[in-house]
Design a protein around this motif. Structure first.
Motif, PDB file in Angstrom:
ATOM      1  N   GLY A  16       0.874  -1.200  -0.081  1.00 32.58           N
ATOM      2  CA  GLY A  16      -0.077  -0.033   0.003  1.00 32.58           C
ATOM      3  C   GLY A  16       0.709   1.291   0.054  1.00 32.58           C
ATOM      4  N   CYS A  17       0.001   2.269  -0.444  1.00 33.86           N
ATOM      5  CA  CYS A  17       0.817   3.731  -0.391  1.00 33.86           C
ATOM      6  C   CYS A  17       1.026   4.068   1.013  1.00 33.86           C
ATOM      7  CB  CYS A  17       0.159   4.616  -0.931  1.00 33.86           C
ATOM      8  SG  CYS A  17      -0.310   4.314  -2.825  1.00 33.86           S
ATOM      9  N   ARG A  18       2.087   4.849   1.438  1.00 33.54           N
ATOM     10  CA  ARG A  18       2.318   5.586   2.711  1.00 33.54           C
ATOM     11  C   ARG A  18       1.350   6.592   2.616  1.00 33.54           C
ATOM     12  NH1 ARG A  18       7.832   8.880   4.323  1.00 33.54           N
ATOM     13  NH2 ARG A  18       7.073   9.376   6.673  1.00 33.54           N
ATOM     14  N   TRP A  19       0.967   7.382   1.823  1.00 35.80           N
ATOM     15  CA  TRP A  19      -0.087   8.386   1.736  1.00 35.80           C
ATOM     16  C   TRP A  19      -0.823   8.139   0.632  1.00 35.80           C
ATOM     17  CZ3 TRP A  19       4.862  10.912   1.766  1.00 35.80           C
ATOM     18  CH2 TRP A  19       5.665  11.022   3.353  1.00 35.80           C
ATOM     19  N   PRO A  20      -2.116   7.230   0.715  1.00 36.43           N
ATOM     20  CA  PRO A  20      -2.898   6.874  -0.353  1.00 36.43           C
ATOM     21  C   PRO A  20      -3.547   8.165  -0.707  1.00 36.43           C
ATOM     22  CG  PRO A  20      -3.284   5.476   1.802  1.00 36.43           C
ATOM     23  CD  PRO A  20      -2.367   6.572   2.175  1.00 36.43           C
ATOM     24  N   HIS A  21      -3.633   8.044  -2.134  1.00 37.46           N
ATOM     25  CA  HIS A  21      -4.112   9.389  -2.803  1.00 37.46           C
ATOM     26  C   HIS A  21      -4.566   9.088  -4.357  1.00 37.46           C
ATOM     27  CE1 HIS A  21      -0.084   8.666  -4.472  1.00 37.46           C
ATOM     28  NE2 HIS A  21      -0.513   9.107  -5.638  1.00 37.46           N
ATOM     29  N   ARG A  22      -5.616  10.103  -4.640  1.00 36.08           N
ATOM     30  CA  ARG A  22      -6.103   9.999  -5.989  1.00 36.08           C
ATOM     31  C   ARG A  22      -5.982  11.385  -6.661  1.00 36.08           C
ATOM     32  NH1 ARG A  22      -5.743   5.556  -4.529  1.00 36.08           N
ATOM     33  NH2 ARG A  22      -7.217   3.784  -4.804  1.00 36.08           N
ATOM     34  N   THR A  23      -5.746  11.528  -7.756  1.00 36.90           N
ATOM     35  CA  THR A  23      -5.686  12.834  -8.519  1.00 36.90           C
ATOM     36  C   THR A  23      -6.758  12.882  -9.692  1.00 36.90           C
ATOM     37  OG1 THR A  23      -3.285  12.745  -8.140  1.00 36.90           O
ATOM     38  CG2 THR A  23      -4.265  14.232  -9.763  1.00 36.90           C
ATOM     39  N   ALA A  24      -7.432  13.884  -9.647  1.00 39.83           N
ATOM     40  CA  ALA A  24      -8.625  14.256 -10.566  1.00 39.83           C
ATOM     41  C   ALA A  24      -8.257  15.317 -11.279  1.00 39.83           C
ATOM     42  CB  ALA A  24      -9.961  14.382  -9.918  1.00 39.83           C
ATOM     43  N   VAL A  25      -8.302  15.495 -12.695  1.00 37.67           N
ATOM     44  CA  VAL A  25      -7.664  16.300 -13.704  1.00 37.67           C
ATOM     45  C   VAL A  25      -8.739  16.768 -14.428  1.00 37.67           C
ATOM     46  CG1 VAL A  25      -6.077  17.169 -15.302  1.00 37.67           C
ATOM     47  CG2 VAL A  25      -5.287  15.548 -13.642  1.00 37.67           C
ATOM     48  N   GLU A  26      -9.144  17.830 -14.568  1.00 42.67           N
ATOM     49  CA  GLU A  26     -10.132  18.518 -15.604  1.00 42.67           C
ATOM     50  C   GLU A  26      -9.705  19.946 -16.039  1.00 42.67           C
ATOM     51  OE1 GLU A  26     -14.323  20.721 -14.670  1.00 42.67           O
ATOM     52  OE2 GLU A  26     -14.491  18.615 -13.853  1.00 42.67           O
ATOM     53  N   SER A  27      -9.989  20.049 -17.667  1.00 46.90           N
ATOM     54  CA  SER A  27      -9.594  21.102 -18.234  1.00 46.90           C
ATOM     55  C   SER A  27     -10.688  22.064 -18.755  1.00 46.90           C
ATOM     56  CB  SER A  27      -8.639  20.724 -19.252  1.00 46.90           C
ATOM     57  OG  SER A  27      -7.304  20.258 -18.943  1.00 46.90           O
ATOM     58  N   GLN A  28     -10.787  23.217 -18.686  1.00 46.68           N
ATOM     59  CA  GLN A  28     -11.759  24.043 -19.210  1.00 46.68           C
ATOM     60  C   GLN A  28     -11.266  25.492 -19.412  1.00 46.68           C
ATOM     61  OE1 GLN A  28     -15.173  24.409 -16.637  1.00 46.68           O
ATOM     62  NE2 GLN A  28     -16.332  25.342 -18.106  1.00 46.68           N
ATOM     63  N   ASP A  29     -11.487  25.752 -20.618  1.00 44.14           N
ATOM     64  CA  ASP A  29     -11.060  27.152 -21.127  1.00 44.14           C
ATOM     65  C   ASP A  29      -9.660  27.442 -20.859  1.00 44.14           C
ATOM     66  OD1 ASP A  29     -13.630  27.826 -21.739  1.00 44.14           O
ATOM     67  OD2 ASP A  29     -14.029  28.558 -19.599  1.00 44.14           O
ATOM     68  N   GLY A  30      -8.734  26.324 -21.116  1.00 42.11           N
ATOM     69  CA  GLY A  30      -7.198  26.554 -20.992  1.00 42.11           C
ATOM     70  C   GLY A  30      -6.532  26.482 -19.722  1.00 42.11           C
ATOM     71  N   ILE A  31      -7.260  26.302 -18.757  1.00 40.12           N
ATOM     72  CA  ILE A  31      -6.873  26.114 -17.408  1.00 40.12           C
ATOM     73  C   ILE A  31      -7.249  24.639 -17.074  1.00 40.12           C
ATOM     74  CG2 ILE A  31      -6.966  26.558 -15.153  1.00 40.12           C
ATOM     75  CD1 ILE A  31      -6.007  29.015 -16.617  1.00 40.12           C
ATOM     76  N   THR A  32      -6.062  24.107 -16.459  1.00 36.82           N
ATOM     77  CA  THR A  32      -6.651  22.502 -16.004  1.00 36.82           C
ATOM     78  C   THR A  32      -6.471  22.615 -14.411  1.00 36.82           C
ATOM     79  OG1 THR A  32      -5.124  21.749 -17.745  1.00 36.82           O
ATOM     80  CG2 THR A  32      -5.260  20.466 -15.849  1.00 36.82           C
ATOM     81  N   THR A  33      -7.432  22.100 -14.161  1.00 33.63           N
ATOM     82  CA  THR A  33      -7.454  22.080 -12.574  1.00 33.63           C
ATOM     83  C   THR A  33      -7.398  20.869 -11.861  1.00 33.63           C
ATOM     84  OG1 THR A  33      -9.562  23.794 -12.592  1.00 33.63           O
ATOM     85  CG2 THR A  33      -9.394  22.159 -10.480  1.00 33.63           C
ATOM     86  N   VAL A  34      -6.632  20.605 -10.787  1.00 35.57           N
ATOM     87  CA  VAL A  34      -5.915  19.187 -10.254  1.00 35.57           C
ATOM     88  C   VAL A  34      -6.358  19.277  -9.049  1.00 35.57           C
ATOM     89  CG1 VAL A  34      -3.833  18.053  -9.914  1.00 35.57           C
ATOM     90  CG2 VAL A  34      -4.061  19.361 -11.978  1.00 35.57           C
ATOM     91  N   ARG A  35      -7.012  18.137  -8.655  1.00 39.85           N
ATOM     92  CA  ARG A  35      -7.469  17.957  -7.207  1.00 39.85           C
ATOM     93  C   ARG A  35      -6.922  16.753  -6.649  1.00 39.85           C
ATOM     94  NH1 ARG A  35     -11.288  21.434  -5.111  1.00 39.85           N
ATOM     95  NH2 ARG A  35     -12.300  19.988  -3.646  1.00 39.85           N
ATOM     96  N   VAL A  36      -5.938  16.758  -5.457  1.00 44.69           N
ATOM     97  CA  VAL A  36      -5.306  15.386  -5.206  1.00 44.69           C
ATOM     98  C   VAL A  36      -6.155  15.175  -3.858  1.00 44.69           C
ATOM     99  CG1 VAL A  36      -3.225  14.478  -4.253  1.00 44.69           C
ATOM    100  CG2 VAL A  36      -3.442  16.150  -6.196  1.00 44.69           C
ATOM    101  N   VAL A  37      -6.670  13.999  -3.612  1.00 46.85           N
ATOM    102  CA  VAL A  37      -7.289  13.704  -2.282  1.00 46.85           C
ATOM    103  C   VAL A  37      -6.433  12.781  -1.722  1.00 46.85           C
ATOM    104  CG1 VAL A  37      -9.204  12.419  -1.262  1.00 46.85           C
ATOM    105  CG2 VAL A  37      -9.480  13.918  -3.356  1.00 46.85           C
TER     106      VAL A  37
END
Length: 122
Positions: free
Chosen positions: A39-60
């Motif tokens: 397992g991961c020391r710090w379990p995480h998931r990354t979501a990436v969404e792009s709109q109008d030339g900006i990419t939003t990243v959210r790391v849980v």
């Protein structure tokens, strides 16, 4: 006990960049590699969404409260690096526009609960 957190960032992803690359950079920063045993020391998931030339990243991610700042610095460093070479050898680049701690959405809270349960059974 680990708690759930979210780190948010806005990126300017290069036109030919792989949208998954920022998440790959975060995984390498937190785990050392994409492929690792156990397992991961710090379990995480990354979501990436792009709109109008900006990419939003959210790391849980999950971490004990005392490690939250250190994990955020690793995430911030990975995103600020502005580059990641994928498993196929392709380099993707981006610019970090802004980043900050965020508030978990209801969907992310459910994801974090599943991640926490999974981490307990690893």
């Amino acid at each position: 006990m680990k708690q759930s957190f979210v780190h948010c960032a806005n990126l300017n992803l290069a036109q030919d960049a792989d949208a998954a690359a920022p998440g790959g950079a975060v995984t390498i920063a937190l785990c050392g590699t994409w492929d690792h045993e156990g397992g991961c020391r710090w379990p995480h998931r990354t979501a990436v969404e792009s709109q109008d030339g900006i990419t939003t990243v959210r790391v849980v991610f999950l971490a004990v409260v005392e490690q939250e700042g250190s994990v955020r610095e690793l995430i911030r460093g990975a995103l600020a690096s502005g580059r990641c070479t994928g498993p196929d050898g392709t380099l993707s680049e981006w610019g970090l526009l802004a980043d900050s701690a965020g508030t978990l959405t209801a969907e992310e809270s459910e994801l974090a609960a599943r991640m926490s349960h999974s981490a307990l059974t690893d």
